[in-house]
Enzyme design. Structure first.
Site, short mmCIF file in Angstrom:
data_model
loop_
_atom_site.label_atom_id
_atom_site.label_comp_id
_atom_site.label_asym_id
_atom_site.label_seq_id
_atom_site.Cartn_x
_atom_site.Cartn_y
_atom_site.Cartn_z
N ASP A 158 35.47 31.94 33.35
CA ASP A 158 36.05 33.30 33.38
C ASP A 158 35.51 34.14 32.22
O ASP A 158 35.17 35.32 32.37
CB ASP A 158 37.57 33.19 33.34
CG ASP A 158 38.26 34.50 33.73
OD1 ASP A 158 37.64 35.32 34.43
OD2 ASP A 158 39.43 34.70 33.34
N LYS A 182 32.29 19.97 40.92
CA LYS A 182 31.47 19.00 41.65
C LYS A 182 31.37 17.66 40.93
O LYS A 182 31.30 16.61 41.55
CB LYS A 182 30.07 19.57 41.88
CG LYS A 182 30.08 20.74 42.85
CD LYS A 182 28.72 21.38 42.98
CE LYS A 182 28.70 22.43 44.06
NZ LYS A 182 28.86 21.90 45.42
N ARG A 203 34.05 49.99 42.68
CA ARG A 203 34.66 49.43 41.47
C ARG A 203 34.57 47.91 41.40
O ARG A 203 35.03 47.29 40.45
CB ARG A 203 36.15 49.84 41.41
CG ARG A 203 36.39 51.32 41.12
CD ARG A 203 37.81 51.55 40.62
NE ARG A 203 38.83 51.34 41.62
CZ ARG A 203 39.94 50.63 41.43
NH1 ARG A 203 40.17 50.04 40.28
NH2 ARG A 203 40.83 50.50 42.39
N LYS A 204 33.99 47.29 42.44
CA LYS A 204 33.98 45.82 42.51
C LYS A 204 32.65 45.24 42.02
O LYS A 204 31.59 45.68 42.45
CB LYS A 204 34.24 45.36 43.95
CG LYS A 204 35.62 45.80 44.46
CD LYS A 204 35.94 45.19 45.81
CE LYS A 204 35.15 45.85 46.92
NZ LYS A 204 35.61 45.41 48.26
C1 LIG Z 1 33.61 48.26 27.40
C2 LIG Z 1 34.64 47.72 26.51
C3 LIG Z 1 34.83 46.27 26.68
C4 LIG Z 1 36.04 45.84 25.95
C5 LIG Z 1 36.26 44.40 26.13
C6 LIG Z 1 37.28 43.91 25.22
C7 LIG Z 1 37.30 42.68 24.81
C8 LIG Z 1 36.29 41.71 25.28
C9 LIG Z 1 36.41 40.44 24.59
C10 LIG Z 1 36.29 39.32 25.26
C11 LIG Z 1 36.17 39.31 26.73
C12 LIG Z 1 36.05 37.95 27.29
C13 LIG Z 1 36.04 38.03 28.80
C14 LIG Z 1 37.32 37.53 29.31
C15 LIG Z 1 37.45 37.76 30.78
C16 LIG Z 1 38.81 37.37 31.18
C17 LIG Z 1 39.34 38.35 32.17
C18 LIG Z 1 40.70 37.95 32.59
O1 LIG Z 1 41.11 36.86 32.48
S1 LIG Z 1 41.64 39.17 33.28
C19 LIG Z 1 43.21 38.35 33.52
C20 LIG Z 1 43.42 37.88 34.91
N1 LIG Z 1 43.41 38.98 35.82
C21 LIG Z 1 44.48 39.75 36.00
O2 LIG Z 1 45.52 39.60 35.42
C22 LIG Z 1 44.32 40.88 36.99
C23 LIG Z 1 45.55 41.12 37.82
N2 LIG Z 1 45.23 42.03 38.90
C24 LIG Z 1 45.23 43.36 38.72
O3 LIG Z 1 45.57 43.84 37.66
C25 LIG Z 1 44.76 44.21 39.86
O4 LIG Z 1 44.92 43.55 41.08
C26 LIG Z 1 43.28 44.64 39.71
C27 LIG Z 1 42.32 43.45 39.69
C28 LIG Z 1 43.11 45.47 38.42
C29 LIG Z 1 42.90 45.54 40.89
O5 LIG Z 1 43.92 46.48 41.05
P1 LIG Z 1 43.59 48.00 41.39
O6 LIG Z 1 44.88 48.60 41.78
O7 LIG Z 1 42.83 48.66 40.31
O8 LIG Z 1 42.59 47.89 42.60
P2 LIG Z 1 42.88 47.70 44.16
O9 LIG Z 1 43.97 46.77 44.41
O10 LIG Z 1 42.92 49.06 44.74
O11 LIG Z 1 41.50 46.98 44.61
C30 LIG Z 1 40.26 47.61 44.43
C31 LIG Z 1 39.30 46.92 45.39
O12 LIG Z 1 39.20 45.51 45.03
C32 LIG Z 1 39.64 44.69 46.12
N3 LIG Z 1 40.40 43.56 45.57
C33 LIG Z 1 41.34 43.58 44.62
N4 LIG Z 1 41.80 42.36 44.37
C34 LIG Z 1 41.13 41.53 45.19
C35 LIG Z 1 41.16 40.14 45.41
N5 LIG Z 1 41.97 39.35 44.70
N6 LIG Z 1 40.34 39.62 46.34
C36 LIG Z 1 39.48 40.41 47.04
N7 LIG Z 1 39.39 41.76 46.87
C37 LIG Z 1 40.23 42.30 45.98
C38 LIG Z 1 40.53 45.60 46.97
O13 LIG Z 1 40.57 45.14 48.29
C39 LIG Z 1 39.79 46.92 46.84
O14 LIG Z 1 38.65 46.85 47.65
P3 LIG Z 1 38.15 48.12 48.50
O15 LIG Z 1 37.90 49.21 47.50
O16 LIG Z 1 36.92 47.66 49.21
O17 LIG Z 1 39.28 48.47 49.43
#
Ligand SMILES: CCCCC/C=C\C/C=C\CCCCCCCC(=O)SCCNC(=O)CCNC(=O)[C@H](O)C(C)(C)COP(=O)(O)OP(=O)(O)OC[C@H]1O[C@@H](n2cnc3c(N)ncnc32)[C@H](O)[C@@H]1OP(=O)(O)O
Length: 237
Positions: A158, A182, A203-204
């Protein structure tokens, strides 16, 4: 030449460190180091707990950085809370979480003592939109005796695909992460996590990755992920 989004993200990553001076230039770091220099500040620089093999790989990748095709990514424990207004999720968190607790926030992968948890360094190739993470896992990441915990592997995946998405797309969150385990990964081994941005649709961001042994003979893990760029107008409940 580094893409605008990658340059902005890299500049932000440098400036996000607690107490860090503002990034002077959003461009890639040209500061070239070798594993002989040890720092306890930027955690993606060699530390005494890094094994000889980890240092060797670090030096090999730093060589690749010399022509600018690869960039050594920095990594810090703390994200400056004074910059939290930049992130809608953090604004929301700061409403829910006690301010003192929030100020203790620390990157999960940096929460172990040196050498016991996650030791890693990432390198980014902008032309190929990929990141290689050299990961040395410590003994406190054990799952089945003698092997890494699946959650620890998932965390590093991640972090790596997440960094690829951040550098490519800015402020994103993991929406979906699929992992095929695996082969079990021996505890305390060093592995390469190879991540690749496959496509961007609105946005994806779709990012895939695999985890291999350093000699590339063993494919331990494969993963695909979806990151979604945060809609800055949206509030999260
Ligand atoms: C530039 C500055 C950088 C600063 C960085 C700062 C610090 C960096 C330091 C270290 C980084 C290390 C990296 C770590 C990475 C770790 C990341 C995480 O762990 S995140 C934590 C886990 N995730 C979450 O908690 C997210 C929870 N979910 C949400 O908040 C929301 O669902 C969302 C993902 C934000 C999306 O919500 P939103 O309302 O914005 O969008 P939509 O629901 O409208 O969806 C948009 C689009 O995407 C499709 N979608 C959404 N979810 C899914 C899914 N699970 N599966 C498939 N598709 C999905 C949805 O269908 C929409 O598609 P479309 O537009 O085609 O209709």
């Amino acid at each position: 030449m580094l893409g605008r989004c990658a340059a902005r993200a890299l500049g932000a990553l440098r400036g996000l460190r607690e107490g860090a001076p503002p990034a002077r230039s959003p461009g890639p770091s040209r500061r070239l180091l070798s594993s002989e220099k040890v720092s306890d500040e930027n955690h993606s620089l060699p530390k005494p707990c890094w094994s000889k093999d980890m240092r060797l790989l670090f030096d090999q990748f730093m060589k690749k950085c010399e022509d600018g095709s690869w960039i050594h990514l920095p990594s810090y424990e703390y994200i400056a809370t004074q910059r939290s207004q930049d992130f809608p999720t953090f604004i929301h968190a700061s409403e829910l979480i006690n301010k003192e607790k929030l100020s203790q926030g620390r990157l999960f992968t940096k929460s172990f003592e040196d050498g016991l948890g996650f030791e890693y360094v990432m390198f980014y190739n902008d032309a190929e939109k990929r990141i290689v993470c050299v990961f040395q896992g410590g003994p406190h990441l054990q799952g089945m005796p003698g092997f890494f915990h699946g959650g620890a592997i998932a965390t590093m995946i991640d972090a790596t695909v997440g960094m690829n998405a951040i550098v490519s797309g800015g402020i994103v969150m993991t929406a979906n992460l699929n992992i095929d385990f695996k082969r079990p990964i021996p505890l305390c081994s060093i592995v390469l996590i190879n991540s690749q941005l496959d496509k961007i649709e609105g946005r994806k961001l779709f990012v895939s990755c695999n985890v291999q042994s350093v000699d590339k003979k063993i494919l331990y893990t494969e993963a695909t992920s979806l990151f979604v760029k945060l809609d800055l107008e949206k509030k999260f409940d």
